[in-house]
Design a protein around this motif. Sequence first.
Motif, PDB file in Angstrom:
ATOM      1  N   GLU A  25       0.827  -1.194   0.000  1.00 29.20           N
ATOM      2  CA  GLU A  25       0.000   0.000   0.000  1.00 29.20           C
ATOM      3  C   GLU A  25       0.871   1.257   0.000  1.00 29.20           C
ATOM      4  O   GLU A  25       0.608   2.206  -0.729  1.00 29.20           O
ATOM      5  N   ALA A  26       1.937   1.241   0.784  1.00 31.22           N
ATOM      6  CA  ALA A  26       2.812   2.412   0.849  1.00 31.22           C
ATOM      7  C   ALA A  26       3.567   2.623  -0.459  1.00 31.22           C
ATOM      8  O   ALA A  26       3.808   3.769  -0.867  1.00 31.22           O
ATOM      9  N   LEU A  27       3.913   1.534  -1.135  1.00 31.58           N
ATOM     10  CA  LEU A  27       4.694   1.645  -2.373  1.00 31.58           C
ATOM     11  C   LEU A  27       3.908   2.276  -3.515  1.00 31.58           C
ATOM     12  O   LEU A  27       4.487   2.591  -4.558  1.00 31.58           O
ATOM     13  N   LYS A  28       2.609   2.468  -3.345  1.00 34.97           N
ATOM     14  CA  LYS A  28       1.846   3.187  -4.363  1.00 34.97           C
ATOM     15  C   LYS A  28       2.368   4.602  -4.551  1.00 34.97           C
ATOM     16  O   LYS A  28       2.192   5.203  -5.611  1.00 34.97           O
ATOM     17  N   TYR A  29       3.004   5.144  -3.508  1.00 30.66           N
ATOM     18  CA  TYR A  29       3.472   6.518  -3.544  1.00 30.66           C
ATOM     19  C   TYR A  29       4.991   6.593  -3.720  1.00 30.66           C
ATOM     20  O   TYR A  29       5.576   7.653  -3.564  1.00 30.66           O
ATOM     21  N   PHE A  30       5.612   5.468  -4.042  1.00 28.17           N
ATOM     22  CA  PHE A  30       7.043   5.410  -4.305  1.00 28.17           C
ATOM     23  C   PHE A  30       7.266   5.002  -5.758  1.00 28.17           C
ATOM     24  O   PHE A  30       6.356   4.502  -6.433  1.00 28.17           O
ATOM     25  N   MET A  31       8.478   5.193  -6.250  1.00 31.79           N
ATOM     26  CA  MET A  31       8.857   4.722  -7.570  1.00 31.79           C
ATOM     27  C   MET A  31      10.128   3.892  -7.446  1.00 31.79           C
ATOM     28  O   MET A  31      10.980   4.146  -6.589  1.00 31.79           O
ATOM     29  N   PRO A  32      10.294   2.864  -8.279  1.00 32.23           N
ATOM     30  CA  PRO A  32      11.490   2.019  -8.186  1.00 32.23           C
ATOM     31  C   PRO A  32      12.728   2.739  -8.697  1.00 32.23           C
ATOM     32  O   PRO A  32      12.657   3.616  -9.558  1.00 32.23           O
ATOM     33  N   VAL A  33      13.875   2.345  -8.157  1.00 30.45           N
ATOM     34  CA  VAL A  33      15.165   2.899  -8.552  1.00 30.45           C
ATOM     35  C   VAL A  33      15.953   1.805  -9.263  1.00 30.45           C
ATOM     36  O   VAL A  33      16.054   0.676  -8.769  1.00 30.45           O
ATOM     37  N   ALA A  34      16.512   2.141 -10.416  1.00 32.26           N
ATOM     38  CA  ALA A  34      17.263   1.154 -11.203  1.00 32.26           C
ATOM     39  C   ALA A  34      18.594   0.838 -10.525  1.00 32.26           C
ATOM     40  O   ALA A  34      19.243   1.709  -9.936  1.00 32.26           O
ATOM     41  N   GLN A  35      19.004  -0.424 -10.629  1.00 31.64           N
ATOM     42  CA  GLN A  35      20.275  -0.852 -10.059  1.00 31.64           C
ATOM     43  C   GLN A  35      21.404  -0.646 -11.069  1.00 31.64           C
ATOM     44  O   GLN A  35      21.211  -0.727 -12.274  1.00 31.64           O
ATOM     45  N   ARG A  36      22.594  -0.406 -10.547  1.00 35.41           N
ATOM     46  CA  ARG A  36      23.798  -0.363 -11.369  1.00 35.41           C
ATOM     47  C   ARG A  36      24.449  -1.750 -11.381  1.00 35.41           C
ATOM     48  O   ARG A  36      24.172  -2.575 -10.501  1.00 35.41           O
ATOM     49  N   PRO A  37      25.323  -2.012 -12.358  1.00 34.05           N
ATOM     50  CA  PRO A  37      26.130  -3.237 -12.280  1.00 34.05           C
ATOM     51  C   PRO A  37      26.991  -3.204 -11.025  1.00 34.05           C
ATOM     52  O   PRO A  37      27.625  -2.195 -10.720  1.00 34.05           O
ATOM     53  N   SER A  38      26.985  -4.277 -10.283  1.00 37.22           N
ATOM     54  CA  SER A  38      27.666  -4.282  -8.996  1.00 37.22           C
ATOM     55  C   SER A  38      28.257  -5.653  -8.724  1.00 37.22           C
ATOM     56  O   SER A  38      27.763  -6.677  -9.214  1.00 37.22           O
ATOM     57  N   GLU A  39      29.335  -5.642  -7.947  1.00 39.69           N
ATOM     58  CA  GLU A  39      29.924  -6.909  -7.520  1.00 39.69           C
ATOM     59  C   GLU A  39      29.097  -7.570  -6.432  1.00 39.69           C
ATOM     60  O   GLU A  39      29.249  -8.760  -6.161  1.00 39.69           O
ATOM     61  N   MET A  40      28.219  -6.819  -5.810  1.00 45.30           N
ATOM     62  CA  MET A  40      27.365  -7.365  -4.766  1.00 45.30           C
ATOM     63  C   MET A  40      26.199  -8.109  -5.392  1.00 45.30           C
ATOM     64  O   MET A  40      25.624  -7.671  -6.401  1.00 45.30           O
ATOM     65  N   SER A  41      25.848  -9.229  -4.826  1.00 44.09           N
ATOM     66  CA  SER A  41      24.742 -10.030  -5.344  1.00 44.09           C
ATOM     67  C   SER A  41      23.518  -9.859  -4.452  1.00 44.09           C
ATOM     68  O   SER A  41      23.618  -9.502  -3.279  1.00 44.09           O
ATOM     69  N   ILE A  67       5.929  20.301 -13.782  1.00 42.17           N
ATOM     70  CA  ILE A  67       6.481  18.939 -13.709  1.00 42.17           C
ATOM     71  C   ILE A  67       6.150  18.127 -14.957  1.00 42.17           C
ATOM     72  O   ILE A  67       6.553  16.967 -15.062  1.00 42.17           O
ATOM     73  N   GLY A  68       5.421  18.734 -15.916  1.00 42.74           N
ATOM     74  CA  GLY A  68       5.101  17.993 -17.130  1.00 42.74           C
ATOM     75  C   GLY A  68       4.122  18.762 -17.995  1.00 42.74           C
ATOM     76  O   GLY A  68       3.736  19.902 -17.688  1.00 42.74           O
ATOM     77  N   PHE A  69       3.718  18.124 -19.079  1.00 40.40           N
ATOM     78  CA  PHE A  69       2.724  18.700 -19.978  1.00 40.40           C
ATOM     79  C   PHE A  69       2.011  17.569 -20.704  1.00 40.40           C
ATOM     80  O   PHE A  69       2.487  16.427 -20.751  1.00 40.40           O
ATOM     81  N   VAL A  70       0.864  17.891 -21.285  1.00 41.49           N
ATOM     82  CA  VAL A  70       0.083  16.905 -22.015  1.00 41.49           C
ATOM     83  C   VAL A  70      -0.574  17.589 -23.208  1.00 41.49           C
ATOM     84  O   VAL A  70      -1.004  18.745 -23.124  1.00 41.49           O
ATOM     85  N   PHE A 121       5.852  11.641  -9.859  1.00 41.94           N
ATOM     86  CA  PHE A 121       4.434  11.950  -9.756  1.00 41.94           C
ATOM     87  C   PHE A 121       3.571  10.997 -10.579  1.00 41.94           C
ATOM     88  O   PHE A 121       2.401  11.276 -10.827  1.00 41.94           O
ATOM     89  N   ASN A 122       4.145   9.868 -10.991  1.00 43.96           N
ATOM     90  CA  ASN A 122       3.359   8.892 -11.755  1.00 43.96           C
ATOM     91  C   ASN A 122       2.192   8.338 -10.957  1.00 43.96           C
ATOM     92  O   ASN A 122       1.189   7.903 -11.530  1.00 43.96           O
ATOM     93  N   ASN A 123       2.313   8.321  -9.632  1.00 42.04           N
ATOM     94  CA  ASN A 123       1.222   7.793  -8.808  1.00 42.04           C
ATOM     95  C   ASN A 123      -0.024   8.671  -8.863  1.00 42.04           C
ATOM     96  O   ASN A 123      -1.080   8.268  -8.394  1.00 42.04           O
TER      97      ASN A 123
END
Length: 1297
Positions: free
Chosen positions: A481-497, A603-606, A646-648
């Motif tokens: 429910e809380a993640l409706k107001y969040f957006m995902p962040v892309a990962q970088r290539p990393s040595e960590m798994s 923040i945008g246009f349409v 603001f996609n939410n």
Amino acid sequence: MQREYKVRRATVDDTDAIAHLTYVQKAKSFGNKRSKYGDNDSLFNSYQTLRLVVETNKLVGDGNGSVEGVEMEVENIVVAYAELRNYPAIGSLPSDSWLEWLHERYCINYPISWVNTLFFTYVVYAEAHPNTLLHIQREAFYIENRIMYLIAVKMPELDDISSYYSENFEDMEKYAKIFYPREFSIQTNSDTQSLYIVHRYSLLSKINYRKALAEDNDDIVEIHECEFPEMRAELGDFYIAEELMRHDKEAKNNVLIVAETENDLKEQTTSGFLWLESEVDIRFYVKNYELESFGNLISFNYTKPYGFEVINVLSVEPKPEATLFTADAMDDLESSTIIGGVPRNDSGTSVASASMFKVSSIHGQIVYSNNSETLNKFCLAEAIYLKFMYIFEKIMTIKYYISQHKKTINLCYNKENLQKNEDGVQKASNVFAVKFICAHKDFPLERLFNFLCAMFSVFPDRDYCIMAIPTSTKPLRSHLEALKYFMPVAQRPSEMSNLDEVYITHRSTIFGEISLYRLEREDVETVQRLAMDLKIDFESKSISYSSSFSYSSKVNTHVHTDNEVRVIEQIMEDVLENPHSEFDVFTIRCGNSSKPAHDNTPIGFVIVRRFLYHRDLLLHYHLPKDDHHLDHERAEIITLKLHPLFNNSCDLIFRSLAGRTNYFDYYFFCGRKANIFSNDLKTLMMLVEPRPRKKNVFNTLPSIIKSPKTIVGLPSYNYFNDHLTVFRHKLNPSKFFGNSNRLVIIGFSSECRAFLRQLLFVWNSKNHKNSKTYTCLPRLQVTVIAEPGIVEAEYECTFICPECANSRSKSCFMYYENSSCYVRDVIARMDLRYWVQFITGHVNYIDREKKLVRINKACDVVYDTLMLMNSVNFNLKDTLPFDEQERRPYNFIQLNHRLDRFIMFYKVRVLLEELKRSYRIVIFGSNLSTYEFIDFLLTHGVDPTHVILVQPREVTPSEEEQKYKNPMDDTNIGYVLDDMLSDIDLTIYRDFTFSHWVQHAASNFILEVVFTDCYKNALRLDCDIFVSFRVGYMDPIVKKCLIDSDIQLRNNKILVNKKFQTNDPDIYAVGNFIQFNEPVNHQYRFTSEMETAQKLMHIMGLRESEKPYEEKYMYPAFFRATLPMDYYITKVTMPCRYLSSCVVNCMNCSLTTYYHNTFCRIGLSQKMIVDEIVVVTKRSSSLDYLEHFCGKHESMLNNLKAHHKNGDIKCFLKFLQEPWTELLMHEDFEDLQQQNRKILMPMIKNLQNLKDSPEQHLHDVNKHFLEQNLLDFVRENRKDFKHEFALPEDYVEENFG
């Protein structure tokens, strides 16, 4: 019995209950009641932001109460219904002017704005249930977190109106404050309009927040245990108290907040808690996640003294399509290759002597080769070998499809008040983290939004909040429910798994108001800047820093963004200069919606315009046919740009857009071969599913598209024929559909695409039940593992074949797909990459105990359910020689995927350029795909005298396999094609078995292919390219992986049960490489991919079948291909439903016609069921509609057999295009068949029980019922048919006098 109320969104299933509630006398209402009378189907036609119904429980019985010892049945009945929207229902008031009207007519001291207010348009509730009004208002506030006020407009009372239509506000007065207009006077003007305004916090209990104490441990642990019991099991009963009583340095970084509400007894109860962390490791997140667009989580003022810290990171983006498979991309690939072809060989070794050496793949050492047997042959083909090896083989590597480069990031921080040895980066942190957020099970989950507001109040100096979700755990109910107001962040290539999935939100996302403003002259620069961000963003992702040398690329990777910017500028000028412009342009801003545009942040246009071509979409897309009320209320989105934070607010933006334009149905189109325009909200719009089975268009002409002459570069779609991805938003509330378990699929076969389509449209149904109520959005936990280039090649649409670019009469082999329209549309009319996670790699091992798949020898993919869908069509042998990297020879190809077609295309081009007249291509196979490839060679510059076709000696399959219907093979057609190919001097060898090939001793290159005949005589053929179409469904590398993983195999096939489960119940297998481990009496290979996917959805519990589940297959399999001499073949076969009753080599009835270069063959089973349709024609039109006729009795096809016997049918294709076939292709025709079956079967059984029952009587009765049902069917669906079918009433005279 205690009375309970349940408030939920209204659906179309509630139509009758709402209508009954409206018509009954003992019901109270306010709002316009007249509009609810009439056709019940139109109840949901008008736009409403919210439609709510209230249900209560009712005992089913005589009403005297329950009887002791007897359990009374309880049912829910609808006792209230309400409609709310974002502007009042006042006909003369424009929808975008109500705020001015409100302040002009009333003196209101509330801060009412565009986005914090909803209006009641109609409410009706049973007189015995006045409390439902309170529940409706509370539910509206729960759903709409940003709404502060609910307003009901009471109209003046008229003397001549019936009391039945009068509004009743007695119960509303308990909750609202009444406002009268300025002209109101008790003495002189008392009967006026008035407002009933309900404030949010007058109905909802306030939430109090405070820091948690050790005494709160039991309450918090109890709340947390409901969602995450593993934590209590791991940390004990007092982990909250232990955390709060810590005194170490890190303890001060954790903040635990308790949320309390007041219950009915005026007592404070714990409703939820927040666990926040102030110390976030900035360097860790910057190194492992793409955070540059979020200021790298640092607060920085460049006007003050500052320092900086340098961090080197890796960045990866997928390459643009234009850089992959086009001719310019191949030129760039050759230019960027180290060797880059023979002419650029500057190593000091001559071309002639290069073949005398072999290069060790381990140490790069040159070793002299004394093998003179193959030297001369290889010298002639060396130039080809070098290009095959160093250029085209790169297409099969992972690195070719991604752009990975090193990047330097400066973490800037201000030095003010910075103490010595103090970490400046961490002190400048502009972020905090949410470790846990949880609400009580009885607390309305929608109110969790208030928790997010509170957490920003804890850190008033920080703008960002992040939440990390471990990939190994399932998200909690509150987290989702809380993640409706969040957006995902892309990962970088990393040595960590196994890095966590990170989500981020901004303070403005939570507190800011989103509003739309019409374009003004001063907004032009703002829109241009936002539009140019598209280009700058795209260019920055297209730059590669990894190359050690530079060259001038021929590929323009941002041609689409350049065109879009130009079109936007032209449209803005048109809107500002032309008062009658067809376009509407709005800027999207964040701030205070009651203030002017310049006081809010853009923040945008349409950009939108009216859409008038909805009728053309009905041919290919599954859309409601009865939405005529929207004919003038549809709009097309040209482009929409919005900051991702603001996609939410997607629903809010479309709601506001509707209020300003009076468009209530929005469409966005993505054309595969047109200029692509951006829409940042397209994945939050509803994807429109193409029709699963196509109809014949009967020469229907598409609408004439009128394009604006002043706008250059704006795409003009042919909505009737173009391959378009269609997104729709009908202003309904959004609802997510999908699977809850982690599903991993290996392969991207036709069966995989069909299954993914079923998952993507799990909400869809024939009656549009869900899509009429919600904006249905997919939320899939699906990962597809595919080999490099497989998915990219399937979706590639920028490639232009130079041989076929100007030809309209022949479809090119590079674009022509063989599968059914259900599978083809997964590529042509949707893009799965928006909703499904695709991972590129080679599968090494399946760890069944840990439930993970090891890929690329380094990465692990965790699954709950694994599906094997990586069968292939062609595989020569299991024991073919590989080089050190497990690669086949560079001039050996099996065309199992479209990627193989691209590689083959360019290798043939090199062959024609380098060898010209001395090349030789050897082909091994005899199925329809073999002839399709020969047609490709002949139409792309290959001399037939340089092509050798070797046809395999067929081995008699098992008796069961001989009964299988295979649409990809046709022996009789093959004989005719062989004669045609012999006439053009193409060499054919028949009945040979592949033996082996001869490679160059030092290079992975085939010089000679050896075949043997039935007498063991060898046929040795020199070749430059060897192409095999030998049927084989299990790739040797896949087989090795399955054996290592202990998956049971038999005869190169995976053993599965009737539920497609392997020996591991969590691993399924689907495709032509499976074999049932128990006897079955039906065909289960070479079947419809759509039906297989439907069976899987039912078996796995992902979707309830609309029809009763049946193990046997009811739908036909489809195959089509191009053939030499400009012919096309379409073959539709019906899987054998009863293998035991099928006799091998028993000739069924076969009917044929030949007319004007069109050959047709229809096969009939012993029961006169059409089990095969074959059409070979020179016309390139699609024949997908033939699927409707296969599996039908010949008498249903207008007595096909009798007409053919009488000579009435010259061409079966023409016969199946006659008007009567339109009935059989109607989407409701199968329902008619089921209805007939339900009526007739009991009657037939009763008549069979009677002795000496007359057959003629049975025939007459059946005929009467069937005719009556058919007439009713035509009468009901008459408007759907292009042809006007006659009905009896058409011949009845109106006047009898």
